[in-house]
Write a protein that holds these residues in place. Structure first.
Motif, PDB file in Angstrom:
ATOM      1  N   TYR A 216       0.823  -1.203   0.000  1.00 46.86           N
ATOM      2  CA  TYR A 216       0.000   0.000   0.000  1.00 46.86           C
ATOM      3  C   TYR A 216       0.863   1.260   0.000  1.00 46.86           C
ATOM      4  CZ  TYR A 216      -3.617  -3.313   1.500  1.00 46.86           C
ATOM      5  OH  TYR A 216      -4.474  -4.375   1.581  1.00 46.86           O
ATOM      6  N   GLY A 217       0.212   2.367  -0.322  1.00 45.54           N
ATOM      7  CA  GLY A 217       0.887   3.659  -0.260  1.00 45.54           C
ATOM      8  C   GLY A 217       1.908   3.886  -1.347  1.00 45.54           C
ATOM      9  N   VAL A 218       1.736   3.222  -2.492  1.00 44.38           N
ATOM     10  CA  VAL A 218       2.644   3.407  -3.623  1.00 44.38           C
ATOM     11  C   VAL A 218       2.167   4.634  -4.410  1.00 44.38           C
ATOM     12  CG1 VAL A 218       3.688   2.338  -5.644  1.00 44.38           C
ATOM     13  CG2 VAL A 218       2.972   0.912  -3.705  1.00 44.38           C
ATOM     14  N   PRO A 219       3.013   5.620  -4.647  1.00 42.57           N
ATOM     15  CA  PRO A 219       2.566   6.858  -5.298  1.00 42.57           C
ATOM     16  C   PRO A 219       2.173   6.665  -6.768  1.00 42.57           C
ATOM     17  CG  PRO A 219       4.614   7.209  -4.089  1.00 42.57           C
ATOM     18  CD  PRO A 219       4.412   5.728  -4.191  1.00 42.57           C
ATOM     19  N   ALA A 220       0.875   6.598  -7.023  1.00 42.77           N
ATOM     20  CA  ALA A 220       0.314   6.520  -8.382  1.00 42.77           C
ATOM     21  C   ALA A 220       1.083   5.564  -9.288  1.00 42.77           C
ATOM     22  CB  ALA A 220       0.276   7.916  -9.002  1.00 42.77           C
ATOM     23  N   PRO A 221       1.151   4.273  -8.945  1.00 44.60           N
ATOM     24  CA  PRO A 221       1.949   3.334  -9.759  1.00 44.60           C
ATOM     25  C   PRO A 221       1.370   3.167 -11.154  1.00 44.60           C
ATOM     26  CG  PRO A 221       0.555   2.137  -8.223  1.00 44.60           C
ATOM     27  CD  PRO A 221       0.407   3.591  -7.876  1.00 44.60           C
ATOM     28  N   VAL A 226       9.779  -6.410 -12.025  1.00 44.93           N
ATOM     29  CA  VAL A 226      10.338  -7.158 -10.895  1.00 44.93           C
ATOM     30  C   VAL A 226      11.601  -7.849 -11.362  1.00 44.93           C
ATOM     31  CG1 VAL A 226       9.921  -8.900  -9.124  1.00 44.93           C
ATOM     32  CG2 VAL A 226       8.016  -7.499  -9.961  1.00 44.93           C
ATOM     33  N   GLY A 227      12.723  -7.579 -10.680  1.00 39.79           N
ATOM     34  CA  GLY A 227      14.011  -8.138 -11.062  1.00 39.79           C
ATOM     35  C   GLY A 227      14.224  -9.544 -10.567  1.00 39.79           C
ATOM     36  N   ASP A 228      15.304 -10.168 -11.025  1.00 38.85           N
ATOM     37  CA  ASP A 228      15.637 -11.530 -10.596  1.00 38.85           C
ATOM     38  C   ASP A 228      15.936 -11.591  -9.102  1.00 38.85           C
ATOM     39  OD1 ASP A 228      15.331 -12.464 -13.174  1.00 38.85           O
ATOM     40  OD2 ASP A 228      17.447 -12.209 -13.682  1.00 38.85           O
ATOM     41  N   ASN A 229      16.374 -10.463  -8.525  1.00 33.29           N
ATOM     42  CA  ASN A 229      16.670 -10.419  -7.099  1.00 33.29           C
ATOM     43  C   ASN A 229      15.431 -10.165  -6.245  1.00 33.29           C
ATOM     44  OD1 ASN A 229      16.154  -7.783  -7.785  1.00 33.29           O
ATOM     45  ND2 ASN A 229      18.186  -6.993  -7.266  1.00 33.29           N
ATOM     46  N   GLY A 230      14.277 -10.052  -6.904  1.00 23.84           N
ATOM     47  CA  GLY A 230      13.035  -9.839  -6.178  1.00 23.84           C
ATOM     48  C   GLY A 230      12.680  -8.383  -5.959  1.00 23.84           C
ATOM     49  N   LYS A 231      13.583  -7.471  -6.294  1.00 24.71           N
ATOM     50  CA  LYS A 231      13.274  -6.051  -6.130  1.00 24.71           C
ATOM     51  C   LYS A 231      12.144  -5.644  -7.069  1.00 24.71           C
ATOM     52  CE  LYS A 231      17.670  -4.198  -4.423  1.00 24.71           C
ATOM     53  NZ  LYS A 231      18.793  -3.267  -4.712  1.00 24.71           N
ATOM     54  N   ILE A 232      11.270  -4.793  -6.542  1.00 23.59           N
ATOM     55  CA  ILE A 232      10.111  -4.329  -7.296  1.00 23.59           C
ATOM     56  C   ILE A 232      10.332  -2.868  -7.663  1.00 23.59           C
ATOM     57  CG2 ILE A 232       7.616  -3.999  -7.247  1.00 23.59           C
ATOM     58  CD1 ILE A 232       7.570  -6.143  -4.964  1.00 23.59           C
ATOM     59  N   TYR A 233      10.299  -2.587  -8.960  1.00 25.15           N
ATOM     60  CA  TYR A 233      10.493  -1.229  -9.466  1.00 25.15           C
ATOM     61  C   TYR A 233       9.144  -0.724  -9.985  1.00 25.15           C
ATOM     62  CZ  TYR A 233      15.435  -2.520  -9.429  1.00 25.15           C
ATOM     63  OH  TYR A 233      16.681  -2.951  -9.049  1.00 25.15           O
ATOM     64  N   VAL A 234       8.732   0.435  -9.503  1.00 24.34           N
ATOM     65  CA  VAL A 234       7.430   0.978  -9.880  1.00 24.34           C
ATOM     66  C   VAL A 234       7.608   2.402 -10.403  1.00 24.34           C
ATOM     67  CG1 VAL A 234       5.078   1.450  -9.163  1.00 24.34           C
ATOM     68  CG2 VAL A 234       6.355  -0.380  -8.055  1.00 24.34           C
ATOM     69  N   LEU A 235       7.091   2.631 -11.598  1.00 24.46           N
ATOM     70  CA  LEU A 235       7.190   3.942 -12.226  1.00 24.46           C
ATOM     71  C   LEU A 235       5.890   4.715 -12.020  1.00 24.46           C
ATOM     72  CD1 LEU A 235       9.007   5.679 -14.169  1.00 24.46           C
ATOM     73  CD2 LEU A 235       7.730   4.628 -16.046  1.00 24.46           C
ATOM     74  N   SER A 236       6.017   6.001 -11.690  1.00 26.62           N
ATOM     75  CA  SER A 236       4.851   6.864 -11.555  1.00 26.62           C
ATOM     76  C   SER A 236       4.960   8.014 -12.556  1.00 26.62           C
ATOM     77  CB  SER A 236       4.734   7.431 -10.144  1.00 26.62           C
ATOM     78  OG  SER A 236       3.680   8.360 -10.064  1.00 26.62           O
ATOM     79  N   LEU A 242      10.893   6.865 -10.019  1.00 21.52           N
ATOM     80  CA  LEU A 242      10.911   5.418  -9.973  1.00 21.52           C
ATOM     81  C   LEU A 242      11.081   5.007  -8.512  1.00 21.52           C
ATOM     82  CD1 LEU A 242      10.996   2.788 -11.723  1.00 21.52           C
ATOM     83  CD2 LEU A 242      13.490   2.981 -11.673  1.00 21.52           C
ATOM     84  N   PHE A 243      10.156   4.180  -8.012  1.00 29.01           N
ATOM     85  CA  PHE A 243      10.184   3.754  -6.616  1.00 29.01           C
ATOM     86  C   PHE A 243      10.610   2.295  -6.533  1.00 29.01           C
ATOM     87  CE2 PHE A 243       7.192   7.227  -7.003  1.00 29.01           C
ATOM     88  CZ  PHE A 243       7.562   8.064  -5.957  1.00 29.01           C
ATOM     89  N   VAL A 244      11.446   1.981  -5.537  1.00 24.48           N
ATOM     90  CA  VAL A 244      12.012   0.637  -5.406  1.00 24.48           C
ATOM     91  C   VAL A 244      11.613   0.034  -4.065  1.00 24.48           C
ATOM     92  CG1 VAL A 244      14.106  -0.749  -5.544  1.00 24.48           C
ATOM     93  CG2 VAL A 244      13.992   1.442  -6.761  1.00 24.48           C
ATOM     94  N   ASN A 248       9.749  -8.213  -0.120  1.00 20.13           N
ATOM     95  CA  ASN A 248       8.686  -8.287   0.883  1.00 20.13           C
ATOM     96  C   ASN A 248       7.766  -7.070   0.860  1.00 20.13           C
ATOM     97  OD1 ASN A 248       9.635 -10.791   2.018  1.00 20.13           O
ATOM     98  ND2 ASN A 248      11.293  -9.614   2.981  1.00 20.13           N
ATOM     99  N   GLY A 249       8.073  -6.134  -0.039  1.00 19.04           N
ATOM    100  CA  GLY A 249       7.235  -4.955  -0.166  1.00 19.04           C
ATOM    101  C   GLY A 249       7.671  -3.780   0.681  1.00 19.04           C
ATOM    102  N   ASN A 250       8.847  -3.875   1.280  1.00 16.44           N
ATOM    103  CA  ASN A 250       9.359  -2.758   2.079  1.00 16.44           C
ATOM    104  C   ASN A 250      10.003  -1.718   1.167  1.00 16.44           C
ATOM    105  OD1 ASN A 250       8.741  -4.017   4.662  1.00 16.44           O
ATOM    106  ND2 ASN A 250      10.433  -5.423   4.195  1.00 16.44           N
ATOM    107  N   PHE A 251       9.689  -0.454   1.411  1.00 14.04           N
ATOM    108  CA  PHE A 251      10.231   0.623   0.594  1.00 14.04           C
ATOM    109  C   PHE A 251      11.741   0.739   0.788  1.00 14.04           C
ATOM    110  CE2 PHE A 251      11.480   5.138   0.209  1.00 14.04           C
ATOM    111  CZ  PHE A 251      11.167   5.345  -1.126  1.00 14.04           C
ATOM    112  N   ILE A 252      12.481   0.839  -0.316  1.00  7.18           N
ATOM    113  CA  ILE A 252      13.937   0.992  -0.268  1.00  7.18           C
ATOM    114  C   ILE A 252      14.328   2.432  -0.568  1.00  7.18           C
ATOM    115  CG2 ILE A 252      16.146   0.282  -1.251  1.00  7.18           C
ATOM    116  CD1 ILE A 252      14.885  -2.418  -1.918  1.00  7.18           C
TER     117      ILE A 252
END
Length: 364
Positions: A216-221, A226-236, A242-244, A248-252
C-alpha cells in the motif's frame, strides 16, 4: 589508337551499367546507437509498422527502414494501444482498451491477429509461455485468458466513483480485491503483480488468481518491473519518479527526477530492464526512450524530442518491455508501429554463439 579508344569506352560503359544496375546492400547491424563508445548500445532489429510511413525517397535511411520492415508492412497496430507484453519466443501481445481487444504479432508463424472482446477492456497484459494475463479496465478485474478468449479465472471487481470518493474521504483505501484503475500487470516466477494507479497499491497474486498480499501507499503506480533479485520497481508518470521496494514490499528508495530536461522524467509511461541492469523508460512528453544504469545515472536518450516517423524517433510512445534475450520492444503508438531493438549486453554477445532459426523475424 581508335580501336583502343573504342575498347576503353565500351569497358567504361559496361562498368557504369553494371554499377547502376546493382542494388545497394544495407546492413542492419550498422544501424546502432549510440555511435560513440557509450554503454549501452542498441541495434535496430525489426519494425512492424503501417505502410504509409515512408516518404518517396529510395536511398539512405529510408532504404534501411524498408529493409527492417521486411514482409510485414500493414496499417494495423492501433493508435490507441497502451501496453504490450511478450513470451520471449516470438509472440507479442498489445493491449487496446479503447477497442476492447488484444492485438497479437506472431513472428514465428508470420501472422497478426485481433483478439476482440465484447465486455472486456484490456488495459494491461502480461505473458508467461502460453499463459496470458490481463487487467480489465471495464470490470476492474485481473484475469487469465486464452487466445480463443476463454477466461480461465478472474479476480477482483471495480469500485464505482461514488464509493471510491467515500473510501478516500474515510481514509479506507487499504482494501483488497477492489480496483479503480488497473495500470499494469507483470509476471515474475510464480507470481502476478498488479498495479492500481488510483488506489496507490500493488497486489501480488498467484498465477491461478489467488490473493497473496498487497503493498500500500505506492505513489500513483503506472508501470511495474520485478528483477531476478526480487526487487520491485514501480514507475509513476504523475510523480515523475521510480520507486524501489524489496521482495517483501518494504520501501527501499526513490530514483530519478521529474522535469523537462532530457535526462529527467517528464511523463513516463513504460518500464523495462535488461540483464545488465540498464533501466529503460519510455517518456511520452519527450517522445523518447531514456536509459539509466541501476543506480539511476542517466546514460542515453533515443529520440528527437518531437514527433518523428524515422527509426530512432517516436511519436507518443506508450510502453517498453525487454524480453529474456535483451530485445527491447517499444510501442510507438501514434506511428502505429512496434519497434524492436537489441540491447548489446554480455548475455546477447554470448548468446549469438547459440543462434537458432526458431525466430527468423527477430534476427537473433
Amino acid at each position: 589508337m581508335l580501336f583502343r579508344r573504342i575498347t576503353i569506352l565500351l569497358l567504361l560503359s559496361f562498368v557504369i551499367i553494371s554499377c547502376a544496375g546493382k542494388k545497394p546492400v544495407y546492413k542492419v547491424d550498422q544501424y546502432v546507437w549510440p555511435k560513440e563508445s557509450a554503454d549501452p548500445k542498441l541495434k535496430a532489429v525489426r519494425v512492424i509498422t503501417n505502410s504509409n510511413e515512408f516518404p518517396g525517397k529510395s536511398g539512405g535511411k529510408n532504404a534501411i527502414l524498408k529493409e527492417l520492415v521486411g514482409d510485414v508492412n500493414v496499417n494495423w497496430i492501433d493508435i490507441k494501444a497502451i501496453r504490450l507484453a511478450t513470451n520471449g519466443e516470438g509472440k507479442v501481445y498489445i493491449a487496446v482498451p479503447a477497442k476492447s481487444e488484444i492485438q497479437l504479432v506472431d513472428f514465428v508463424n508470420k501472422r497478426i491477429k485481433n483478439i476482440r472482446f465484447s465486455s472486456i477492456k484490456p488495459s494491461a497484459v502480461a505473458v508467461k509461455g502460453k499463459r496470458i494475463f490481463i487487467g480489465d479496465r471495464a470490470g476492474g478485474r485481473v484475469m487469465e485468458i486464452t487466445e480463443d478468449k476463454n477466461v480461465k479465472w478472474s479476480y477482483g471487481r471495480k469500485v464505482d466513483e461514488k464509493a471510491f470518493e467515500k473510501m478516500k474521504n474515510d481514509n479506507e483505501t487499504k482494501v483488497d480485491n477492489l480496483y479503480k484503475r488497473i495500470s499494469d500487470v507483470f509476471v515474475k516466477g510464480d507470481k502476478l503483480y498488479v498495479t492500481d494507479e488510483l488506489f496507490g497499491r500493488i497486489d501480488i497474486l498467484s498465477l491461478d488468481g489467488k490473493y497473496i498480499k498487497s503493498i500500500y501507499g505506492v505513489p500513483a503506480p503506472n508501470s511495474i518491473y520485478v528483477g531476478d533479485n526480487g526487487k520491485i520497481y514501480v514507475l509513476s508518470k504523475f510523480v515523475g519518479k521510480l520507486f524501489v521496494y524489496d521482495k517483501n514490499g518494504n520501501f527501499i528508495k526513490d530514483m530519478l527526477t521529474p522535469g523537462t530536461n532530457i535526462w529527467a522524467l517528464n511523463f513516463p509511461n513504460g518500464l523495462g530492464m535488461d540483464s545488465d541492469d540498464h533501466i529503460f523508460i519510455i517518456d511520452i512528453a519527450t517522445n523518447g526512450l531514456k536509459i539509466y544504469d541501476k543506480e539511476g545515472t542517466f546514460l542515453y536518450y533515443l529520440g528527437v524530442e518531437k514527433e518523428s516517423v524515422y527509426l530512432g524517433g517516436f511519436n507518443n510512445p506508450k510502453d517498453v518491455i525487454v524480453d529474456n534475450k535483451d530485445r527491447v520492444y517499444i510501442l510507438d503508438s501514434y506511428n502505429r508501429r512496434l519497434v524492436i531493438l537489441q540491447s548489446l549486453t554480455e548475455k546477447y554477445k554470448n548468446g549469438r554463439r547459440d543462434m537458432t532459426v526458431k525466430e527468423p523475424m527477430l534476427r537473433w
